[in-house]
Design an enzyme around this catalytic site. Sequence first.
Site, PDB file in Angstrom:
ATOM      1  N   ARG A  80       0.739  -1.148  -0.042  1.00 30.38           N
ATOM      2  CA  ARG A  80      -0.042  -0.031  -0.102  1.00 30.38           C
ATOM      3  C   ARG A  80       0.716   1.216   0.060  1.00 30.38           C
ATOM      4  O   ARG A  80       0.448   2.289  -0.555  1.00 30.38           O
ATOM      5  CB  ARG A  80      -0.714   0.086   1.395  1.00 30.38           C
ATOM      6  CG  ARG A  80      -2.050  -0.798   1.184  1.00 30.38           C
ATOM      7  CD  ARG A  80      -3.068  -0.657   2.282  1.00 30.38           C
ATOM      8  NE  ARG A  80      -3.779  -1.615   2.584  1.00 30.38           N
ATOM      9  CZ  ARG A  80      -4.936  -1.650   1.827  1.00 30.38           C
ATOM     10  NH1 ARG A  80      -5.474  -0.835   0.851  1.00 30.38           N
ATOM     11  NH2 ARG A  80      -5.862  -2.965   2.058  1.00 30.38           N
TER      12      ARG A  80
ATOM     13  N   ASP B 290     -13.900   6.382   6.823  1.00 34.66           N
ATOM     14  CA  ASP B 290     -14.889   6.873   6.943  1.00 34.66           C
ATOM     15  C   ASP B 290     -15.530   7.763   8.235  1.00 34.66           C
ATOM     16  O   ASP B 290     -16.443   7.801   8.605  1.00 34.66           O
ATOM     17  CB  ASP B 290     -16.180   5.894   6.582  1.00 34.66           C
ATOM     18  CG  ASP B 290     -16.004   5.440   5.051  1.00 34.66           C
ATOM     19  OD1 ASP B 290     -15.594   6.144   4.299  1.00 34.66           O
ATOM     20  OD2 ASP B 290     -16.555   4.219   5.003  1.00 34.66           O
TER      21      ASP B 290
ATOM     22  N   ARG C  71      -9.981   1.979  -2.749  1.00 34.75           N
ATOM     23  CA  ARG C  71      -8.819   1.801  -2.097  1.00 34.75           C
ATOM     24  C   ARG C  71      -8.656   2.132  -0.556  1.00 34.75           C
ATOM     25  O   ARG C  71      -8.891   3.446  -0.546  1.00 34.75           O
ATOM     26  CB  ARG C  71      -7.551   1.836  -2.602  1.00 34.75           C
ATOM     27  CG  ARG C  71      -7.515   1.227  -4.318  1.00 34.75           C
ATOM     28  CD  ARG C  71      -7.522  -0.332  -4.365  1.00 34.75           C
ATOM     29  NE  ARG C  71      -6.361  -0.914  -3.376  1.00 34.75           N
ATOM     30  CZ  ARG C  71      -6.470  -2.086  -3.135  1.00 34.75           C
ATOM     31  NH1 ARG C  71      -7.283  -2.976  -3.404  1.00 34.75           N
ATOM     32  NH2 ARG C  71      -5.350  -2.556  -2.470  1.00 34.75           N
ATOM     33  N   ILE C  72      -8.177   1.691   0.435  1.00 35.48           N
ATOM     34  CA  ILE C  72      -8.049   2.116   1.693  1.00 35.48           C
ATOM     35  C   ILE C  72      -6.751   2.743   1.617  1.00 35.48           C
ATOM     36  O   ILE C  72      -5.641   2.108   1.043  1.00 35.48           O
ATOM     37  CB  ILE C  72      -8.197   1.201   2.762  1.00 35.48           C
ATOM     38  CG1 ILE C  72      -9.614   0.553   2.984  1.00 35.48           C
ATOM     39  CG2 ILE C  72      -7.672   1.778   4.246  1.00 35.48           C
ATOM     40  CD1 ILE C  72      -9.726  -0.393   3.853  1.00 35.48           C
ATOM     41  N   LEU C  73      -6.564   3.880   1.840  1.00 38.17           N
ATOM     42  CA  LEU C  73      -5.316   4.932   1.946  1.00 38.17           C
ATOM     43  C   LEU C  73      -4.668   4.678   3.161  1.00 38.17           C
ATOM     44  O   LEU C  73      -4.886   4.508   4.269  1.00 38.17           O
ATOM     45  CB  LEU C  73      -5.694   6.276   1.856  1.00 38.17           C
ATOM     46  CG  LEU C  73      -6.543   6.662   0.371  1.00 38.17           C
ATOM     47  CD1 LEU C  73      -7.333   7.805   0.610  1.00 38.17           C
ATOM     48  CD2 LEU C  73      -5.735   6.510  -0.647  1.00 38.17           C
TER      49      LEU C  73
ATOM     50  N   HIS D  86     -19.703   9.438   1.071  1.00 42.33           N
ATOM     51  CA  HIS D  86     -20.047   7.917   1.523  1.00 42.33           C
ATOM     52  C   HIS D  86     -21.783   8.049   1.554  1.00 42.33           C
ATOM     53  O   HIS D  86     -22.185   8.818   2.245  1.00 42.33           O
ATOM     54  CB  HIS D  86     -19.630   7.821   3.002  1.00 42.33           C
ATOM     55  CG  HIS D  86     -19.757   6.495   3.463  1.00 42.33           C
ATOM     56  ND1 HIS D  86     -19.024   5.401   2.814  1.00 42.33           N
ATOM     57  CD2 HIS D  86     -20.664   5.761   4.224  1.00 42.33           C
ATOM     58  CE1 HIS D  86     -19.203   4.388   3.618  1.00 42.33           C
ATOM     59  NE2 HIS D  86     -20.122   4.580   4.379  1.00 42.33           N
TER      60      HIS D  86
HETATM   61  C1  GRF Z   1     -21.005   6.659  -4.579  1.00 39.37           C
HETATM   62  O1  GRF Z   1     -22.009   5.895  -3.966  1.00 39.37           O
HETATM   63  C2  GRF Z   1     -20.039   7.052  -3.317  1.00 39.37           C
HETATM   64  O2  GRF Z   1     -20.747   7.424  -2.351  1.00 39.37           O
HETATM   65  C3  GRF Z   1     -19.324   5.815  -3.008  1.00 39.37           C
HETATM   66  O3  GRF Z   1     -18.848   5.258  -3.985  1.00 39.37           O
HETATM   67  C4  GRF Z   1     -19.846   5.547  -5.142  1.00 39.37           C
HETATM   68  C5  GRF Z   1     -19.520   6.212  -6.297  1.00 39.37           C
HETATM   69  O4  GRF Z   1     -20.428   6.121  -7.295  1.00 39.37           O
HETATM   70  N1  GRF Z   1     -18.232   6.374  -2.276  1.00 39.37           N
HETATM   71  P1  GRF Z   1     -19.977   6.809  -8.894  1.00 39.37           P
HETATM   72  O5  GRF Z   1     -18.657   5.968  -9.342  1.00 39.37           O
HETATM   73  O6  GRF Z   1     -19.590   8.046  -8.412  1.00 39.37           O
HETATM   74  O7  GRF Z   1     -21.120   6.778  -9.718  1.00 39.37           O
END
Ligand code: GRF
Length: 212
Positions: A64, A144, A90-92, A108
């Site tokens: 990573r 998150d 990916r987790i940063l 999110h």
């Molecule tokens: C969204 O639902 C966002 O909340 C999450 O990933 C999804 C991305 O959708 N983090 P898109 O690729 O922008 O259509």
Amino acid sequence: MRIAVLVSGNGSNLQALIDAHNGKQLSGQIIGVLSNKADAYALQRAKDADIATAVISHKDYPNRESFDEAMHQQLLAWQVDLVILAGFMRILTPDFVLQWQGKMLNIHPSLLPFYKGVNTHQRVLNTGDRLHGCTVHFVTAELDAGQSIAQSVIQVGLHDTVESLAQRVHKLEHFIYPQVAQWFCTGQLSWKNGQAYFNQQPLQRPIQFAQL
Ligand code: GRF
């Protein structure tokens, strides 16, 4: 403001940001779109909008840290002021996050702090929650968990499914993400010493958008 958008998939939020910029609702300019997946449709959206793209596949790096370092170098090369995560899966690493802390946003699909992680719509249905939505937050090392800036809420209907919730929440996302990005670009939204500020006042709780 020079913006980079990090993606892994469809990129509908990227599209909302591009449209907002074209419609003069987002003054910052999207300088580059970085994907960890070569086949992400988001890359096509960027190309269609004449935005530079970079593919940095996590599979090409032994760990990573080295993957994040490659992304970091690309962001530096683009001279980015704001990093927007838009479906970046990916987790940063804490080191990477620290270097962009206060300049990196994520969206999110839940009302954080509830339902961190994946499969949020299914989990909301399983629990029987009446309310659901999305949250834009500053990114910190814990997944998150950075300070929430803005939220938008929907009521979960009796007939909602994972698909209908995903669709309804996406619609909210496309509205609030460009708005929050614009607040950052104008300086209305900022970050100092681990705290978000809105209109120069410490932000006490996420800004609520009216229900759509
Ligand atoms: C969204 O639902 C966002 O909340 C999450 O990933 C999804 C991305 O959708 N983090 P898109 O690729 O922008 O259509």
